[in-house]
Design a protein around this motif. Structure first.
Motif, short mmCIF file in Angstrom:
data_model
loop_
_atom_site.label_atom_id
_atom_site.label_comp_id
_atom_site.label_asym_id
_atom_site.label_seq_id
_atom_site.Cartn_x
_atom_site.Cartn_y
_atom_site.Cartn_z
N SER A 63 -0.14 26.39 22.71
CA SER A 63 0.06 25.04 22.19
C SER A 63 1.16 25.01 21.14
N LEU A 97 -9.43 11.16 25.40
CA LEU A 97 -8.53 11.83 26.34
C LEU A 97 -8.83 13.33 26.39
N ALA A 98 -9.10 13.92 25.23
CA ALA A 98 -9.40 15.35 25.19
C ALA A 98 -10.66 15.68 25.99
N SER A 100 -11.53 14.59 28.75
CA SER A 100 -11.23 14.74 30.18
C SER A 100 -10.14 15.77 30.46
N GLN A 101 -9.35 16.12 29.43
CA GLN A 101 -8.20 17.00 29.65
C GLN A 101 -8.38 18.42 29.12
N ALA A 102 -9.35 18.63 28.24
CA ALA A 102 -9.48 19.94 27.59
C ALA A 102 -9.78 21.06 28.58
N THR A 103 -9.15 22.20 28.35
CA THR A 103 -9.46 23.40 29.11
C THR A 103 -10.64 24.12 28.45
N ASP A 106 -9.57 25.46 25.20
CA ASP A 106 -9.57 24.43 24.14
C ASP A 106 -10.97 24.26 23.56
N ALA A 141 -5.97 17.26 24.09
CA ALA A 141 -5.62 16.10 24.91
C ALA A 141 -4.45 16.39 25.84
N HIS A 142 -3.68 17.43 25.51
CA HIS A 142 -2.55 17.86 26.34
C HIS A 142 -1.57 16.71 26.63
N ASN A 143 -1.21 16.02 25.54
CA ASN A 143 -0.22 14.96 25.60
C ASN A 143 0.74 15.19 24.45
N ARG A 192 -17.75 16.73 28.40
CA ARG A 192 -16.70 15.99 29.13
C ARG A 192 -17.07 14.50 29.23
#
Length: 216
Positions: A63, A97-98, A100-103, A106, A141-143, A192
């Motif tokens: 990151s 957002l995080a 739904s997007q977190a690995t 993360d 959030a990967h944005n 999630r």
């Protein structure tokens, strides 16, 4: 230490996952006391800029490498009221957002920040891990654009006026409340559940605003 990482990323000597020199080598390279190097590495680890693995070494976090420019954001001149207004607009949506997007990495990092904040023995350490947790959520959030906005806002928390008001408002009961809120947020992210993450982050920030500014 941060500038060393930034320069290495920009000139190509470092990339995501690069192994950093040992503490002893960094002491020699920087001409700094070992305690100062160790403290700087601890700060970078709390922020999620590096990862440290016993027996393996210290590595540049993905990151941090992906968002090197955002790490140089300067704190804008603002007020605690403006900071809280902006946090309430931005962070609940980031949390959603995080969710739904977190690995999994993360999520693991968030649990690490949560555990370290709860184990913190001083107000300063708790605040550092609190900040690291919130940035970890923004990173999850990967944005890239949202992370830059978050970093601009979060840099304002380094202003003396923010630190002063946080210290004056701090009590053991309020810390317990913040820890409970943090656990609830991380649980929603782990499950999630975007709507729940948004709601719990907003409730947490409203509680913070009430404690800091008396705006309940």
């Amino acid at each position: 230490m941060r500038l060393l990482l930034m320069d290495g990323l920009r000139n190509g000597q470092l990339v995501a996952g690069s192994k950093l020199p040992t503490e002893r080598a960094l002491v020699d390279q920087l001409g700094a006391p070992r305690t100062a190097v160790r403290n700087a590495l601890a700060v970078l680890e709390r922020e999620g800029s590096i990862t440290r693995h016993v027996g393996r070494g210290t590595f540049v976090a993905d990151s941090f490498a992906a968002n090197a420019d955002a790490a140089t954001v300067q704190a804008p001149q603002t007020s605690p009221a403006e900071i809280m207004q902006t946090r309430l607009l931005l962070e609940p949506e980031i949390a959603a957002l995080a969710a739904s997007q977190a690995t999994q990495a993360d999520i693991d990092h968030l649990h690490h920040c949560l555990a370290r904040s709860e184990a913190a023995g001083t107000h300063v350490d708790f605040e550092a891990w609190d900040s690291a947790l919130h940035r970890g959520i923004a990173t999850a959030a990967h944005n890239t654009l949202l992370l830059r906005l978050f970093d601009t806002m979060n840099a304002a928390r380094d202003l003396p006026v923010w630190g002063s008001i946080k210290r004056r408002s701090a009590t053991p009961e309020r810390r317990d409340g913040y820890e409970g809120s943090h656990r609830a947020i991380v649980d929603a992210l782990t499950e999630r559940h975007p709507e729940l993450a948004r709601e719990r982050m907003r409730d947490h920030l409203l509680d913070v605003r009430g404690n800091l500014l008396g705006q309940h």
